[in-house]
Motif scaffolding. Structure first.
Motif, short mmCIF file in Angstrom:
data_model
loop_
_atom_site.label_atom_id
_atom_site.label_comp_id
_atom_site.label_asym_id
_atom_site.label_seq_id
_atom_site.Cartn_x
_atom_site.Cartn_y
_atom_site.Cartn_z
N GLY A 70 0.79 -1.28 0.18
CA GLY A 70 0.18 0.01 0.11
C GLY A 70 0.90 1.31 0.08
N LEU A 71 2.16 1.15 0.78
CA LEU A 71 2.87 2.57 0.68
C LEU A 71 3.38 2.64 -0.71
N VAL A 72 3.97 1.83 -1.33
CA VAL A 72 4.55 1.68 -2.64
C VAL A 72 3.61 2.33 -3.52
N ILE A 73 2.32 1.72 -3.61
CA ILE A 73 1.42 1.96 -4.62
C ILE A 73 0.79 3.40 -4.42
N GLY A 74 0.59 3.61 -3.10
CA GLY A 74 0.04 5.04 -2.76
C GLY A 74 0.94 6.10 -2.96
N VAL A 75 2.28 5.95 -2.64
CA VAL A 75 3.23 7.03 -3.11
C VAL A 75 3.22 7.12 -4.62
N ALA A 76 3.23 6.10 -5.45
CA ALA A 76 3.26 6.31 -6.94
C ALA A 76 2.15 6.96 -7.22
N ILE A 77 0.99 6.60 -6.69
CA ILE A 77 -0.30 7.48 -7.13
C ILE A 77 -0.30 8.82 -6.92
N ALA A 78 0.29 9.02 -5.47
CA ALA A 78 0.45 10.48 -5.19
C ALA A 78 1.44 11.43 -6.04
N ALA A 79 2.25 10.58 -6.43
CA ALA A 79 3.47 11.15 -7.09
C ALA A 79 3.35 11.45 -8.52
N SER A 80 2.38 10.87 -9.09
CA SER A 80 2.14 10.69 -10.59
C SER A 80 0.73 10.90 -10.81
N ARG A 81 0.16 12.01 -11.41
CA ARG A 81 -1.00 11.92 -11.85
C ARG A 81 -1.27 11.00 -13.22
N ILE A 82 -0.45 10.65 -14.01
CA ILE A 82 -0.62 9.49 -15.05
C ILE A 82 -1.00 8.35 -14.22
N VAL A 83 0.21 7.73 -13.42
CA VAL A 83 -0.13 6.52 -12.80
C VAL A 83 -1.51 6.63 -12.03
N GLU A 84 -2.22 7.58 -11.39
CA GLU A 84 -3.16 7.74 -10.66
C GLU A 84 -4.19 7.59 -11.62
N LEU A 85 -4.36 8.12 -12.85
CA LEU A 85 -5.47 8.19 -14.05
C LEU A 85 -5.45 6.74 -14.47
N MET A 86 -4.07 5.96 -14.59
CA MET A 86 -4.10 4.57 -15.06
C MET A 86 -4.75 3.60 -14.20
N PHE A 87 -4.42 3.63 -13.03
CA PHE A 87 -4.57 2.59 -11.79
C PHE A 87 -5.76 2.85 -10.89
N SER A 88 -6.02 4.02 -10.54
CA SER A 88 -6.99 4.07 -9.76
C SER A 88 -8.30 3.30 -10.00
N PRO A 89 -8.72 3.41 -11.29
CA PRO A 89 -10.09 2.92 -11.70
C PRO A 89 -10.12 1.19 -11.46
N LEU A 90 -8.72 0.85 -11.55
CA LEU A 90 -8.42 -0.44 -11.59
C LEU A 90 -8.72 -0.94 -9.97
N LEU A 91 -8.06 -0.24 -9.25
CA LEU A 91 -7.98 -0.52 -7.67
C LEU A 91 -9.34 -0.55 -7.13
N VAL A 92 -10.05 0.61 -7.65
CA VAL A 92 -11.53 0.61 -7.18
C VAL A 92 -12.26 -0.62 -7.65
N ALA A 93 -12.25 -1.12 -8.86
CA ALA A 93 -13.08 -2.09 -9.46
C ALA A 93 -12.39 -3.38 -8.62
N PHE A 94 -11.29 -3.67 -8.48
CA PHE A 94 -10.64 -4.84 -7.40
C PHE A 94 -11.21 -4.84 -6.13
N ASN A 95 -11.32 -3.75 -5.53
CA ASN A 95 -11.87 -3.45 -4.30
C ASN A 95 -13.42 -3.90 -4.10
N ALA A 96 -14.12 -3.53 -5.01
CA ALA A 96 -15.50 -4.18 -5.29
C ALA A 96 -15.67 -5.48 -5.56
N VAL A 97 -14.80 -6.12 -5.88
CA VAL A 97 -15.11 -7.61 -6.11
C VAL A 97 -15.16 -8.23 -4.75
N PRO A 98 -16.22 -8.97 -4.27
CA PRO A 98 -16.29 -9.74 -3.26
C PRO A 98 -15.00 -10.80 -2.87
N LYS A 99 -14.13 -10.56 -1.98
CA LYS A 99 -13.04 -11.64 -1.85
C LYS A 99 -13.34 -12.77 -1.68
#
Length: 250
Positions: A70-99
């Motif tokens: 979480g620290l690695v990915i969170g820092v990457a998202i905070a540091a780069s707008r491109i990374v945020e736009l690319m991967f934030s929707p994927l993270l949200v979608a993955f979180n919505a999947v019933p584990k």
């Protein structure tokens, strides 16, 4: 006195539970009384404590891996707008999947044992850590950023001296949300892929109609989760004493 109120609340809850069992004449197989649960624990204390240690290891390992990732990915998202736009929707979608739906797949991929349980704990508690890290790092007060610029701090120095310390209170909020979720993930893993642990005890006790033993395992899991949560609270108060002094958290 702060310690006394939780104890009083717990005593009231146990008293209401015992009263409800007596008043409504609930069969033990449906809802055992607190005395029945205590008897079940005293029947096999060594066995339950041993299984609790197994679950504890899974919870802590899953949580530690979630914090690292979480620290690695969170820092990457905070540091780069491109990374945020690319991967934030994927993270949200993955979180919505019933584990729970992933549990059988983890067994197929990793087999039975500790690995799928740790991964399940990681998956369940991963998202709050990422969200809190990214949110904390992107909400640095403007005056701190201006101060870093006036001191001609490099990007690394700005991160280490200003942005990360400023984000720590919010990061700890995410950690405190993630810790109980790690316990949930560990139990889900033990339901599906375990031959040991408190989750396995609950499944076996239910199959054998020993509801009191299942409740004893659940109570142990609750005690362990509360202890881990307040260990984080203690760590936060120790590492960030200035938060309580500069906010209304008193």
């Amino acid at each position: 006195m702060e310690f006394g109120w939780p104890v009083l609340g717990l005593a009231a809850a146990i008293g209401a539970w015992a009263l409800a069992v007596v008043v409504f004449d609930v069969p033990e197989i449906v809802l055992p009384s607190p005395a029945d649960v205590l008897d079940a624990f005293l029947r096999v204390p060594g066995y339950l404590l041993g299984e609790a240690v197994t679950t504890f290891v899974v919870i802590v390992l899953g949580f530690a891996l979630a914090v690292a990732a979480g620290l690695v990915i969170g820092v990457a998202i905070a540091a780069s707008r491109i990374v945020e736009l690319m991967f934030s929707p994927l993270l949200v979608a993955f979180n919505a999947v019933p584990k729970v739906a992933l549990a059988p797949l983890l067994v197929v991929w990793m087999g039975f044992g500790q690995q799928p349980k740790v991964v399940m704990a990681l998956l369940v508690c991963f998202f709050p850590v990422v969200l809190s890290v990214a949110g904390g790092l992107t909400s640095t007060p403007v005056e701190l950023v201006e101060l870093a610029r006036s001191l001609r701090a490099s990007r690394t120095q700005t991160f280490l001296r200003f942005r990360f310390p400023s984000a720590l209170p919010q990061i700890f909020v995410g950690l405190k949300v993630a810790m109980p979720l790690s316990a949930v993930g560990a139990v889900i893993g033990e339901f599906s892929a375990g031959d040991e642990g408190l989750g396995f005890v609950v499944v076996q006790s239910g199959a054998n109609s020993d509801t009191a033993l299942a409740f004893a395992a659940i109570a142990l899991l609750g005690v362990m989760s509360v202890a881990l949560f307040y260990a984080l609270v203690l760590a936060e108060r120790t590492l960030l004493p200035w938060v309580r002094e500069t906010t209304s958290q008193r």
